[in-house]
Design an enzyme around this catalytic site. Structure first.
Site, PDB file in Angstrom:
ATOM      1  CG  HIS A  26     -24.309 -21.504  48.541  1.00 12.78           C
ATOM      2  ND1 HIS A  26     -24.542 -21.815  47.224  1.00 12.78           N
ATOM      3  CD2 HIS A  26     -23.030 -21.061  48.599  1.00 12.78           C
ATOM      4  CE1 HIS A  26     -23.457 -21.545  46.516  1.00 12.78           C
ATOM      5  NE2 HIS A  26     -22.529 -21.085  47.316  1.00 12.78           N
ATOM      6  NE  ARG A  62     -19.160 -18.964  49.910  1.00 12.27           N
ATOM      7  CZ  ARG A  62     -18.593 -19.908  50.653  1.00 12.27           C
ATOM      8  NH1 ARG A  62     -18.416 -19.704  51.944  1.00 12.27           N
ATOM      9  NH2 ARG A  62     -18.187 -21.047  50.126  1.00 12.27           N
ATOM     10  NE  ARG A  69     -17.135 -15.630  45.997  1.00 10.14           N
ATOM     11  CZ  ARG A  69     -17.718 -16.791  46.284  1.00 10.14           C
ATOM     12  NH1 ARG A  69     -17.122 -17.920  45.972  1.00 10.14           N
ATOM     13  NH2 ARG A  69     -18.866 -16.830  46.900  1.00 10.14           N
ATOM     14  CD  GLU A 119     -15.586 -20.856  42.052  1.00 11.62           C
ATOM     15  OE1 GLU A 119     -16.390 -21.174  42.930  1.00 11.62           O
ATOM     16  OE2 GLU A 119     -15.611 -19.740  41.476  1.00 11.62           O
ATOM     17  CG  ASN A 147     -17.713 -25.837  47.971  1.00  7.63           C
ATOM     18  OD1 ASN A 147     -17.194 -26.782  48.530  1.00  7.63           O
ATOM     19  ND2 ASN A 147     -17.876 -24.660  48.542  1.00  7.63           N
ATOM     20  CG  ASP A 148     -19.187 -23.636  42.141  1.00 10.29           C
ATOM     21  OD1 ASP A 148     -20.273 -24.195  41.913  1.00 10.29           O
ATOM     22  OD2 ASP A 148     -19.093 -22.534  42.708  1.00 10.29           O
ATOM     23  NE  ARG A 171     -22.182 -25.358  45.631  1.00  7.26           N
ATOM     24  CZ  ARG A 171     -21.360 -24.342  45.859  1.00  7.26           C
ATOM     25  NH1 ARG A 171     -20.769 -23.739  44.837  1.00  7.26           N
ATOM     26  NH2 ARG A 171     -21.114 -23.921  47.057  1.00  7.26           N
ATOM     27  CB  CYS A 179     -11.519 -20.819  49.522  1.00 12.07           C
ATOM     28  SG  CYS A 179     -12.101 -20.501  47.851  1.00 12.07           S
TER      29      CYS A 179
HETATM   30  C1  PEP Z   1     -16.469 -23.045  45.842  1.00 11.76           C
HETATM   31  O1  PEP Z   1     -17.154 -23.157  44.814  1.00 11.76           O
HETATM   32  O2  PEP Z   1     -15.740 -23.959  46.276  1.00 11.76           O
HETATM   33  C2  PEP Z   1     -16.503 -21.797  46.620  1.00 11.76           C
HETATM   34  C3  PEP Z   1     -15.707 -21.605  47.649  1.00 11.76           C
HETATM   35  O3  PEP Z   1     -17.424 -20.865  46.255  1.00 11.76           O
HETATM   36  P1  PEP Z   1     -18.971 -20.941  46.675  1.00 11.76           P
HETATM   37  O4  PEP Z   1     -19.138 -22.110  47.602  1.00 11.76           O
HETATM   38  O5  PEP Z   1     -19.322 -19.646  47.303  1.00 11.76           O
HETATM   39  O6  PEP Z   1     -19.627 -21.151  45.344  1.00 11.76           O
HETATM   40 MG    MG Z   2     -18.051 -21.355  43.962  1.00 14.05          MG
END
Ligand code: PEP
Ligand code: MG
Length: 793
Positions: A420, A527, A563, A657, A680-681, A691, A723
């Site tokens: 993050h 977020r 979200r 995710e 990402n997840d 990650r 996203c």
């Molecule tokens: C993701 O997991 O791709 C996502 C957009 O959520 P975050 O990065 O906030 O976990």
């Molecule tokens: Mg995520």
């Protein structure tokens, strides 16, 4: 009868020790406070408090502890009990197993607690006389030795840390002094004292020890010294030869500027009075534990992070903590006490002759600043500076406070591109390279650093022609950026006429403004955590409504995809903490967390329902893995809408995710208006690669992830967005759109370039490319394919 409390990191160990003692002294009253649960190692002061109460029948309690934080936790527990009980408790330094057996036998015979503690402390005598009958056990120093320091920079932080670690392990009352300078003897177990010896290369250090193992201990120290305290070959020396190498790309853009470090700006310590030692000391214990966790996190997956050995030892340093304790007992508040004690120890370094060793005071300052920040609830190190921030890692909170006008880039020794912190850097348009290796932490402030956040290349102290090449690259990127920005407010349509919405990921009001400025068609992911983290109580519905409306206004009325709270995992919430989890990424996070905290969730849904009456809003649930969760969430949303009044255009979606959600995409169709793939997840769960783990290189272009995205597009029956960070990867845009994705939501600064990438895509040509990509072996093969096939126009 005197009771006994056994404090251990391991419940299994404590139980086994008690069983052993019971063989010899049935009837002794023994309580255990061990482990955080059946299998998790750790100590907990509140469990010790309970054990003390249970063990005491009026004759008092003798406490035996294993190592390290067991002692700290026991001390903290003493602070938490009433004066009456405290007066009957003895913390006993005896060895755990031998001490327990001796204590149990003595207590069962009806002895008082002083005698029980004494017997326990003498618990090793039997073994000693058996193993080394000729060696006396007098407290005198029984062995001496001399070593010559061969390390190029003397006994600086890392070799000193090695010496202290060894001395603690040997447990033979080791002391050292610098014979060359004629210094006083200091305990070899205290890093802060050892570091003040001013031991340079060639200095002679005397070592002495006591007890039956004295000679063996001295011999071991001599052997470690002969190995130069196991110091690894020198890193490129600050200000020396330029060096260039590769890290991992984390935020596109060229960074050029003087290096700066964060540690040099200590936090302001408010002048607040002490609330009493029983309040102030636990603050120190808590802050030290929090910083230890932070350092442990950097350690995970980074064997090279031994550079932090010295920091960890300082957190445990009896000299430092002892002085803090004395200051608190003398009436100081915790922050003043810690700052004062650390400053005194750091000042001792200032008197040293060698500039390199003098610089080791930086370690003390760095640790002290970190502990003070944890104590004062400040989110992170000071992040104001000009040029290239060089750091070990970067938390999202720290990244959020970087000023892009001053910070030209971030170069991290460790870290991961999908953490993050990295996402925050991209959102703020700050170039970043991660995984550059610990050598960069030795770069002196002011030395020029140049890097390419799009490729991961970096150069320290570049020669003029190298610098000129980086400047040229920067100019080229800037020109591309200008051209893309000029058309950013126009829709993104592929060369063969397919409209793709390019949205922005928003995590602050500033992001919302940047999204509008960069031509985003909507906010595809808000977020909302930004409103909930780093505070002591949740925002109520009114505060949330006000904030969400501010975002909508900054976005000029564009649709807001809110979200719901996505905490847990790597984003803990102080006021709604999750129970300790062995693996938080597979635990109560995202929508699971919201459903487990219905009052918090209901407040957020009410706020969203109210905002939806004023401006176009979508609500999106994160980390969905089952239809039942979505049904439960929708039911709560219905309640919120019933309270707020009908909202005409409130759309409902989920994030995909978790691989299970991708595979079951069709099952969600009746309950949603859209889905958004969080790559990402999804990547971390598909590839079983956390990650934030810098040792792993999970790439969202892995064919397994692409297959899941394709599957979602084929089965969801509703519009599909992406996203995750993959959406901003220009190379990935044509693949994602070919798979059927119709919205890409990216960091605001990336919107113009992603729109251009969409315009360069020709759907008719990309279909077969996507087919081929999903059948390849790995992400590297996909990237190679994309490079080899030009589809522009
Ligand atoms: C993701 O997991 O791709 C996502 C957009 O959520 P975050 O990065 O906030 O976990
Ligand atoms: Mg995520």
């Amino acid at each position: 009868m005197v009771g006994i409390v056994l404090v251990s990191h391991s419940r299994a160990l404590a139980r086994a020790a008690v069983a052993l003692a019971a063989e010899m002294a049935a009837g002794a009253r023994i309580e255990i406070a061990a482990g955080l649960d059946e299998t998790t190692l750790g100590t907990d002061a509140t469990a010790i408090v309970d054990a003390l109460a249970a063990a005491d029948d009026g004759d008092g309690v003798v406490v035996l502890m294993d190592l390290g934080s067991a002692v700290l936790s026991a001390e903290l527990a003493l602070e938490l009990i009433d004066d009456d009980l405290r007066s009957r408790v003895v913390l006993c330094p005896a060895p755990l197993v031998e001490g327990l057996v001796a204590a149990a036998v003595t207590a069962a015979s009806g002895a008082d607690r002083a005698e029980v503690a004494r017997e326990a402390s003498d618990g090793l005598l039997g073994k000693l006389s058996q193993l080394e009958p000729s060696v006396s056990v007098s407290p005198e120093k029984d062995a001496m030795g001399t070593v010559t320091v061969a390390n190029p920079h003397g006994l600086h932080a890392r070799p000193a840390a090695r010496l202290v670690t060894e001395a603690r392990r040997l447990d033979a009352g080791l002391e050292v002094r610098n014979r060359t300078t004629g210094s006083a003897w200091v305990p070899a177990t205290s890093l802060s004292r050892v570091a003040t010896l001013g031991a340079l290369r060639g200095h002679e250090i005397e070592v002495r020890a006591s007890g039956p193992r004295a000679q063996a201990a001295v011999d071991e120290i001599v052997a470690v010294a002969a190995r130069k305290f196991d110091e690894t070959p020198d890193v490129p020396h600050p200000g020396g030869e330029p060096f260039a190498t590769g890290g991992r790309p984390a935020s596109a853009g060229i960074g050029i500027g003087p290096a700066w470090r964060r540690a040099s700006t200590p936090p302001d310590v408010p002048d607040t009075p002490s609330r009493g030692a029983d309040v102030e000391w636990p603050r120190v214990v808590g802050a030290v534990a929090a910083v230890r966790r932070e350092i442990d996190k950097i350690w995970e997956g980074n064997p090279e992070a031994s550079i932090f050995d010295a920091h960890l030892l300082l957190l445990d340093d009896a000299e430092l903590l002892g002085e803090v304790r004395r200051r608190i007992d003398g009436g100081q508040a915790a922050p003043q006490a810690f700052q004062g004690a650390a400053a005194r120890i750091a000042a001792a370094f200032d008197t040293l002759d060698d500039p390199y060793l003098r610089g080791r005071g930086d370690d003390v300052h760095a640790v002290s600043d970190q502990v003070l920040r944890a104590m004062l609830g400040l989110s992170g190190a000071e992040t104001a500076g000009d040029g290239i921030l060089v750091a070990a890692d970067l938390t999202p909170a720290e990244a959020a406070t970087l000023d892009p006008a001053r910070v030209k880039g971030v170069l991290l020794a460790f870290g991961s591109p999908t953490s993050h912190g990295a996402i925050m850097a991209r959102t703020r348009g700050i170039p970043m390279v991660v995984g550059a290796g610990p050598a960069v932490l030795s770069v002196s402030p002011g030395i020029t650093v140049a890097f390419d956040g799009g490729t991961g290349e970096f150069v320290i102290a570049p020669a003029e022609p190298v610098l000129a090449a980086f400047r040229e690259r920067a100019a080229g990127l800037a020109e591309r950026g200008r051209q893309a920005a000029a058309r950013a407010h126009r829709p993104a349509v592929t060369a063969d006429g397919v409209a793709i919405a390019v949205a922005a990921n928003v995590g602050s009001l500033a992001d919302a403004r940047a999204a509008a400025d960069n031509g985003a068609d909507l906010a595809g992911l808000v977020r909302t955590e930004f409103l909930f983290l780093d505070r002591d109580a949740a925002p109520g519905p009114d505060e949330q409504v006000a904030t969400y409306l501010e975002l909508a206004e900054a976005l000029g009325g564009r649709r807001l995809t809110l979200r719901t709270l996505d905490v847990g995992g790597d984003k803990p919430l102080r006021y709604a903490p999750a129970a300790h989890e062995q693996n938080p990424f597979l635990g109560v996070r995202g929508l699971r967390h919201s459903l487990a905290h219905p009052a918090l969730f209901a407040d957020q849904l009410l706020a969203i329902a109210r905002v939806a009456r004023e401006t176009p809003v979508s609500v999106m649930f994160p980390m969905v893995s089952s239809v039942a969760e979505v049904v439960a969430a929708r039911r709560m949303l219905d309640d919120a809408v019933a309270k707020a009044g009908p909202a005409e255009d409130l759309r409902v979606g989920i994030m995909i995710e978790v691989p299970a959600a991708a595979l079951k995409a069709a099952a969600f169709t009746p309950y949603v208006d859209f889905v958004s793939v969080g790559t990402n997840d999804l990547t971390q769960y598909t590839l079983a690669a956390e990650r934030g783990n810098a040792a792993l290189t999970a790439d969202g272009l892995d064919p397994a992830v692409l297959q899941l995205v394709g599957l979602v597009c084929a089965r969801a029956g509703v519009p599909v967005a992406v996203c995750g960070e993959l959406a901003a990867d220009e190379a990935a845009v044509r693949l994602l759109t070919a798979l059927g994705v119709r919205e890409l939501s990216v960091a605001p600064p990336a919107v113009p370039l992603v729109k251009d990438a969409v315009r360069a895509t020709h759907m008719n040509l990309t279909g077969s490319l996507a087919q081929r990509a999903t059948g390849l072996a790995d992400a590297a093969a996909v990237r190679a394919l994309l490079k080899s096939v030009s589809l522009a126009g």
